[in-house]
Structure formats: structure tokens, C-alpha cells
Design a protein around this motif. Structure first.
Motif, PDB file in Angstrom:
ATOM      1  N   TRP A 211     -20.852 -37.936  36.945  1.00 56.58           N
ATOM      2  CA  TRP A 211     -22.293 -37.687  37.084  1.00 56.58           C
ATOM      3  C   TRP A 211     -23.039 -37.986  35.788  1.00 56.58           C
ATOM      4  CZ3 TRP A 211     -25.548 -34.053  34.747  1.00 56.58           C
ATOM      5  CH2 TRP A 211     -26.803 -33.893  35.348  1.00 56.58           C
ATOM      6  N   SER A 212     -22.506 -37.486  34.658  1.00 54.17           N
ATOM      7  CA  SER A 212     -23.210 -37.625  33.391  1.00 54.17           C
ATOM      8  C   SER A 212     -23.164 -39.054  32.852  1.00 54.17           C
ATOM      9  CB  SER A 212     -22.645 -36.661  32.338  1.00 54.17           C
ATOM     10  OG  SER A 212     -21.278 -36.932  32.101  1.00 54.17           O
ATOM     11  N   SER A 213     -22.214 -39.855  33.350  1.00 55.28           N
ATOM     12  CA  SER A 213     -22.134 -41.259  32.919  1.00 55.28           C
ATOM     13  C   SER A 213     -22.727 -42.200  33.956  1.00 55.28           C
ATOM     14  CB  SER A 213     -20.676 -41.637  32.648  1.00 55.28           C
ATOM     15  OG  SER A 213     -19.913 -41.630  33.856  1.00 55.28           O
ATOM     16  N   ASN A 214     -23.432 -41.624  34.949  1.00 56.77           N
ATOM     17  CA  ASN A 214     -24.042 -42.426  36.012  1.00 56.77           C
ATOM     18  C   ASN A 214     -23.001 -43.288  36.735  1.00 56.77           C
ATOM     19  OD1 ASN A 214     -26.261 -43.209  37.576  1.00 56.77           O
ATOM     20  ND2 ASN A 214     -26.641 -45.030  36.332  1.00 56.77           N
TER      21      ASN A 214
ATOM     22  N   ASP B 216     -20.218 -44.527  35.507  1.00 58.74           N
ATOM     23  CA  ASP B 216     -19.483 -45.488  34.682  1.00 58.74           C
ATOM     24  C   ASP B 216     -18.080 -45.006  34.327  1.00 58.74           C
ATOM     25  OD1 ASP B 216     -21.587 -47.256  34.685  1.00 58.74           O
ATOM     26  OD2 ASP B 216     -22.392 -46.591  32.762  1.00 58.74           O
TER      27      ASP B 216
END
Length: 353
Positions: free
Chosen positions: A95-98, A100
Motif C-alpha cells: 500500500w505505502s509503495s503504491n 511497487d
């Protein structure tokens, strides 16, 4: 037919042979013990960690971020509470890396009562697990479900909890629910994959050819059809709900029993369809009753199905106490048992609008 421990062992073997599972680790998980419940005997990539739950979860995150699919075992879920901050870090990676960064890790831990484990080995973890966004959560009630859910955890690109009910670990499959490819005779499978007592230096398991079986997250199972009450459960209490429903059928009460199998995502469409037919809902699990996962299901039932209900929905859960006592009567009184489940179904079925 396989019991749940053997089913877990078979899934781990398939994982390391066919699905790039690189590490299975935890306290006493590797040779010679193969886990406190023997669930990792014969697994080639299994290794022993120090007695350090934070280290286990931290190593699992690191392996996952490096692209190594791994299963990290917390020997008893009671000792996972000091890892919550790390579990939250694992859950937020994608989630926090979209999207990635993925973190393909599975935290496997025994949960619940039923083995007279007293205050340090009887906690439930399902409600806490559902408070950690980013994880998928599996909790089997049969050996075949354990096999298929664990394989789904292993191949998932992001973190999963695999919660194993201790009370069901030695329960065997019923006819018609075997793991495909397993030998039909109990002793035959034991001779193939159960390590002998004593010296295991030269022992090697002889694995049966079991195919991939992936039970999808969010797909529950209706284990009994009924018209009067919808009973939703999972884990240790699921077989008790099924037995209670079978007994009440002799009184003319037909309860429908749903096994959620995964707590996130969960099979809301199955619950919704059933409650619309029966008009009554009972949610059963053994975690403590305050801020219980069943309360979420009950709240959603009221929010979305209020005008379909014939009676107020109910939650039957464990007592809100710090722990479960060692004495037989204390454990029995602390969490739902067959009599309390039967009484709740009977009472709910007789409520008239």
C-alpha cells in the motif's frame, strides 16, 4: 486420511518443490523436532530460529522484500503480541509503495483453546489479525482446507496469516473431503511422512503425489443447508456448530452452517444470501467477546440486512477474561462449547417477529 498437521506438511512440501518457497523457519521448526506439533517434519527448507518472535517476523519481512517466499512460524500465537508493530509494517508494504513492493510472507501460528494450554498457550488471534490491514487471513477447520489455504498463502505476493486451530490438529478428513493424491489408509500416510521416534538421522519422507489445490481467499463453504438460522463460524467452533445443527434437526430446527475459511477477505455474499433466507444469524467464535471479529459481522448484518431479519442477530464468543485456566471446567466455561452453541441456535430459531 490426513489429519491437519499432515495436510500442512504436505502443503509445505508442495510449496518448496513447485512454488518457490525458500524458507520455513521458527522455534524448533527445523530438524530434529520438526515443529512443536510436527507440522514441518521432512521439509528441506525448514530451519530453527532463536527464541525471538520479533526476530522471526523481522527476518520474514526481510526475506519477503528480497523476493523469497517464506513461512515464519510463531510457535504459539500467545507470543505474537510483541510483534504487532512489525506486522503492521509488513501489512503496509504494498500500500505505502503504491504496489511497487510486494512482501510474500506467511505467518503461521497455532491458535485457540482445546489442548489444556492454560493462560500462556490458549489465546485466540483472529480478532487481532483482522486489526492488521494488508494481511490476508486464513483459518481452516478441515485438513483439506488447511492444505488448500496454506498453498494460497504461499503463492500470494503479499503477507498472509495462517491461523491453525490447535484443537483440530489431529482431526482427520471425513470421507469425500480427502486431499487429492493422499493414500486412503491412515497408517500408510503416517509411514510415508511421519518421522519415527528416536534417531531420525537417516529418515527421509516419501511424499505422495498431491496436486495443487488453491482455496481462494474470501470463499467460504456452506457445510450444512438449513432454513431457520444462519450460523457463521470458523476454526475450532465450526465442527461444534455443525454437530449442534445436526442434533437440533431432530427437534425440527434446521440451521444453516457456514465456514468462513478466511477472515479477510471474507465471503459476505454467502452470509447475505443465507440470512435473507433464514432471517436469523448467529456468529460463533472463541476469541474474547469485546471488539470481537464476530461483532463486525453482526454490525454489518444489522446495517445491510435489518429489514430481512426476523430476530436480533447474536454473537457467541469467548468470555472477556485475561486468560484461560488450566482446570478442565475453567477452559470449558471460557469459550463456546457444544451445549452453549446448541442453546443459542435453539433459542434464536424460536424467536418470532
Amino acid at each position: 486420511m490426513a489429519n491437519m498437521v499432515q495436510a500442512i506438511r504436505l502443503a509445505l512440501h508442495v510449496g518448496e518443490e513447485r512454488h518457490e518457497l525458500t524458507d520455513v523457519f521458527g522455534e524448533d521448526v527445523g530438524p530434529p523436532l520438526g515443529g512443536a506439533f510436527t507440522a514441518t517434519q521432512g521439509i528441506k527448507c525448514a530451519w530453527n530460529s532463536p527464541l525471538d518472535e520479533r526476530g522471526i517476523v523481522g527476518a520474514s519481512i526481510g526475506l519477503g522484500l528480497a523476493g523469497c517466499r517464506n513461512v515464519a512460524e510463531i510457535q504459539f500465537c500467545d507470543y505474537a503480541y510483541n510483534t504487532i508493530d512489525l506486522l503492521k509494517l509488513a501489512g503496509m508494504q504494498s500500500w505505502s509503495s503504491n504496489g511497487d513492493w510486494n512482501c510474500p510472507m506467511t505467518v503461521m501460528t497455532p491458535v485457540g483453546s482445546g489442548i489444556r494450554g492454560s493462560i500462556y498457550h490458549s489465546h485466540s488471534f483472529d480478532t487481532v489479525a483482522t486489526h492488521v490491514p494488508g494481511f490476508k487471513i486464513a483459518m481452516p477447520s478441515t485438513p483439506r482446507d488447511a492444505y488448500g489455504l496454506l498453498l494460497s498463502c504461499i503463492v500470494d505476493p503479499n503477507p498472509c496469516f495462517f491461523l491453525v486451530p490447535k484443537a483440530l490438529m489431529r482431526v482427520r478428513s471425513v470421507a469425500g473431503e480427502e486431499i487429492p493424491g493422499e493414500p486412503g489408509e491412515d497408517r500408510a500416510l503416517a509411514k510415508m511422512i511421519d518421522a519415527p521416534l528416536g534417531d531420525r538421522t537417516n529418515w527421509k519422507p516419501q511424499w505422495p503425489q498431491t496436486p495443487d489445490v488453491f482455496i481462494p481467499f474470501g470463499e467460504g463453504r456452506t457445510v450444512r443447508r438449513g432454513r431457520d438460522v444462519t450460523v457463521v463460524s470458523y476454526g475450532r467452533t465450526l465442527p461444534l456448530c455443525k454437530k449442534a445443527a445436526d442434533e437440533l434437526a431432530q427437534e425440527g430446527v434446521e440451521a444453516e452452517v457456514i465456514d468462513l475459511r478466511s477472515l479477510y477477505p471474507y465471503d459476505w455474499p454467502r452470509i447475505e444470501e443465507s440470512v435473507k433466507r433464514t432471517g436469523r444469524a448467529l456468529f460463533v467464535n472463541e476469541d474474547t467477546e469485546i471488539t470481537n471479529f464476530g461483532e463486525h459481522l453482526l454490525r454489518r448484518t444489522i446495517d445491510e440486512l435489518f429489514f430481512e431479519l426476523l430476530a436480533p442477530p447474536r454473537l457467541l464468543a469467548g468470555a472477556f477474561i485475561p486468560g484461560i485456566g488450566l482446570a478442565d471446567n475453567l477452559e470449558m466455561a471460557s469459550v463456546p462449547q457444544l451445549p452453549s452453541i446448541t442453546d443459542n441456535i435453539r433459542t434464536l430459531a424460536r424467536i418470532e417477529p
